[in-house]
Scaffold this motif. Sequence first.
Motif, mmCIF file in Angstrom:
data_model
loop_
_atom_site.group_PDB
_atom_site.id
_atom_site.type_symbol
_atom_site.label_atom_id
_atom_site.label_comp_id
_atom_site.label_asym_id
_atom_site.label_seq_id
_atom_site.Cartn_x
_atom_site.Cartn_y
_atom_site.Cartn_z
ATOM 1 N N UNK A 1 0.821 -1.208 0.000
ATOM 2 C CA UNK A 1 0.000 0.000 0.000
ATOM 3 C C UNK A 1 0.852 1.254 0.000
ATOM 4 N N UNK A 2 1.965 1.215 0.715
ATOM 5 C CA UNK A 2 2.864 2.372 0.730
ATOM 6 C C UNK A 2 3.436 2.599 -0.668
ATOM 7 N N UNK B 1 0.727 4.376 -2.582
ATOM 8 C CA UNK B 1 0.618 5.781 -2.165
ATOM 9 C C UNK B 1 1.795 6.619 -2.637
ATOM 10 N N UNK B 2 2.996 6.039 -2.583
ATOM 11 C CA UNK B 2 4.175 6.770 -3.053
ATOM 12 C C UNK B 2 4.074 7.022 -4.552
ATOM 13 N N UNK C 1 -7.591 2.366 -9.082
ATOM 14 C CA UNK C 1 -7.462 3.788 -8.753
ATOM 15 C C UNK C 1 -7.733 4.686 -9.948
ATOM 16 N N UNK D 1 -11.082 7.280 -10.071
ATOM 17 C CA UNK D 1 -10.917 8.732 -9.948
ATOM 18 C C UNK D 1 -10.943 9.399 -11.321
ATOM 19 N N UNK E 1 -7.652 10.595 -13.474
ATOM 20 C CA UNK E 1 -6.903 11.800 -13.093
ATOM 21 C C UNK E 1 -5.651 11.487 -12.282
ATOM 22 N N UNK F 1 -0.784 15.604 1.537
ATOM 23 C CA UNK F 1 -1.444 14.471 0.880
ATOM 24 C C UNK F 1 -2.493 13.871 1.817
ATOM 25 N N UNK G 1 -5.814 11.489 2.646
ATOM 26 C CA UNK G 1 -6.578 10.307 2.229
ATOM 27 C C UNK G 1 -7.769 10.110 3.170
ATOM 28 N N UNK H 1 -15.899 15.514 -9.086
ATOM 29 C CA UNK H 1 -14.511 15.485 -8.601
ATOM 30 C C UNK H 1 -13.733 14.323 -9.206
ATOM 31 N N UNK H 2 -14.382 13.186 -9.388
ATOM 32 C CA UNK H 2 -13.727 12.010 -9.966
ATOM 33 C C UNK H 2 -14.249 11.718 -11.371
ATOM 34 N N UNK I 1 -15.774 7.460 -3.664
ATOM 35 C CA UNK I 1 -14.444 7.534 -4.279
ATOM 36 C C UNK I 1 -14.227 8.962 -4.751
ATOM 37 N N UNK J 1 -11.856 12.522 -5.231
ATOM 38 C CA UNK J 1 -10.481 12.916 -5.562
ATOM 39 C C UNK J 1 -10.450 14.405 -5.845
ATOM 40 N N UNK K 1 -5.881 13.204 -2.059
ATOM 41 C CA UNK K 1 -5.377 12.131 -2.918
ATOM 42 C C UNK K 1 -6.415 11.056 -3.176
ATOM 43 N N UNK K 2 -7.416 10.942 -2.325
ATOM 44 C CA UNK K 2 -8.473 9.998 -2.618
ATOM 45 C C UNK K 2 -9.092 9.394 -1.382
ATOM 46 N N UNK K 3 -10.351 8.939 -1.571
ATOM 47 C CA UNK K 3 -11.060 8.226 -0.514
ATOM 48 C C UNK K 3 -11.676 6.983 -1.129
ATOM 49 N N UNK K 4 -11.752 5.929 -0.338
ATOM 50 C CA UNK K 4 -12.338 4.665 -0.796
ATOM 51 C C UNK K 4 -13.130 4.035 0.343
ATOM 52 N N UNK L 1 -6.956 3.105 2.505
ATOM 53 C CA UNK L 1 -6.008 4.168 2.154
ATOM 54 C C UNK L 1 -4.970 4.422 3.245
ATOM 55 N N UNK M 1 -1.608 3.672 2.020
ATOM 56 C CA UNK M 1 -1.292 4.589 0.920
ATOM 57 C C UNK M 1 -0.800 5.931 1.473
ATOM 58 N N UNK N 1 0.814 6.336 4.201
ATOM 59 C CA UNK N 1 2.200 6.145 4.651
ATOM 60 C C UNK N 1 3.151 6.302 3.457
ATOM 61 N N UNK N 2 2.773 5.717 2.328
ATOM 62 C CA UNK N 2 3.620 5.818 1.137
ATOM 63 C C UNK N 2 3.704 7.233 0.605
ATOM 64 N N UNK N 3 2.590 7.948 0.634
ATOM 65 C CA UNK N 3 2.603 9.339 0.156
ATOM 66 C C UNK N 3 3.434 10.211 1.088
#
Lengths: 321, 340
Positions: free
Chosen positions: A64-65, A68-69, A100, A104, A107, B76, B78, B108-109, B117, B119, B126-129, B135, B138, B140-142
Amino acid sequence: MKYNYGTAICAAFEYILETYPEAFILGQGLWSPWYVGNSMTDLDKKFGTHRVIDTPVSELACTGAGVGAALAGMKPIVVHPRMDFMLYAMDAIVNQAAKWSHMVGGQAHPGVTIRAIINRGGEQGAQHSQALHAWFAHVPGLRVVMPATVADARDLLIASVVSRDPVMYIDDRWLYDLEDDLAPVEELDLAVQGPRCLREGRDLSLVAAGYSVRLALDAADRLSDKGISAEVIDLRVLNPFAPEAVVESVRKTGHLLAIDGGWRTCGIAGEVMASVAERGVSARMGRIALPDAPAPSSRVLEKAYYPTVDTIVATASRLLS
Amino acid sequence: MGGLADPSRFHQPIDIAGQDPAVLQGQLRAILAIRMAEQHLADMRRNGLIGGPVHLGVGQEAVAVGVSANLRASDRVFGAHRSHSHVLALGASLHGLFAEVLGKDTGLSRGMGGSMHLWDGPRGFYGSVPIVSGTVPLAVGAGLAAKLSGTDDVAVSYLGDGAVEEGAVHESMNLARVLQAPVLFVVENNFFASHMHIRLRQPLEYTARFASAHDMPCEVVDGNDVVAVNKAASRLVDHIRSGRGPAFLEAITFRWYGHVDWREDIDVGVNRSTEDLSNWRARDPLSRLTVAMEAAGCWSAGQHADLVEAIRKDVVDAWEKAMNDPYPQPAALLDRVYAR
């Protein structure tokens, strides 16, 4: 220059990390040669542990990271040294990465590369053996690649990382000793890559992916000794699946034998056969896949479990008789 | 935890001492706009004009408004299934939200996500689900991406008290802490995961204990007090931006509607009494702020009436425009699966 399949993967990582400052790798075992064979040797020392990150035992969070990255503009590669453990990450792969872009409205694109290693044999048993490429090929939005050659091991990995889409790159430890010379890197556009003919033939089309391609090539040699001219098609990209090269081959040979290192039911071999059949190509067809059973650990059962060159030659001969 | 879980308490006006009146007025406007937008969505869902589910957060608006006061467009953010407030608090347009809920190309999306969903990349959303902790990793990655890129941007992960029951959250908190990723985990604890009260799901009714398990700073606040949320978020975001790793904010709040759609009388949950609901309505983030501002002389009944009227017009205009907007072209079904 001489490479093997494992060092070709390593060369791809070196190219990526040198060329793209936004690229980084995370996964378990990346600071240990034991986990990933010769495919990532010393990357942490060359590029730093901040770009080659050995992680906690958290398949889901790490995948998941990566997603997200990627959404934040990076080119992450998440490494799963054994595909079986990656099943904890199914939400990040199937619900998040794959969907994703669509959900979205195109986008944002999580261009993460997920490297899943098939690592089987050696009496490892049911949870250290799986080849689940067909599962992932079922999911729209996820590109699934399975290199069978040394060149593809390098070039499809680079193409996966450069792609703006999420990619599942599946390599097989049984291929790591395969050797070949490689030309300098030329980046490929993954979106236009697909099945490719590795050996031309007249009588029969052997269609396979990953390690099964090696079996098919060896079987083609043996069949040639028996006077049978077998064509070998390497699928390379399982999703999105572009069957045209397969269909043209079978139209020519009139015989299809699909070989798959995954299970038979709802597997890639069945998809190959259906793709040919629904295009109205008249051909005799057969498939060789894993029996619908978990991988055994006992060596006797293990020997009976996996497809071999012998079974391919025997099945091909029956198909043509 | 100071009795925050007791709904009979914290009904008095919030403490706004020392706050800039202009900032308070902006926060009041944001809370009111989110409230009125969601109540409009409730009405439109009830009368059948909205086809899909809407998970409304009426009663919880101060959380997103207080947190967002500390964010910038390069951060960012989520969210999850109940994220209208999260995106609106970042400045997303009402029309974009309404058009998305209606499945319109102008949403928005781009009409591909609906209410669940959302954005708004240019505003940092960055997004919702709807997969409740989907998320969290996600984010953490962002956040890690911000750190690797050498910026001091932060990621925000909004989650609920139900999500902390999923392993993804704990993997993510541990990973964020080990990598010192700049992430603010914001738990909106409204005591209900769908129909189940937290006492039926966890041994304790607060989730902040998980912050100490993962060794990160934590604050627990009255989520219906925008000033308290803002102050706590400010301290934690400062900690994160200064490179000292992730942090955790638990905001105690309550949703007035059921889990999904407009009803208060069904799908509201096991152990949820009408007395609790009326108590929580008295802990209203909007009226407690308004009364405090009026008492301090920085807001008046006349100003309030004007603001309500202005937002009502915005809501109606945005809705009518969205209703008249086009749906996505059929080609969108296949064109958006992969990048083009």
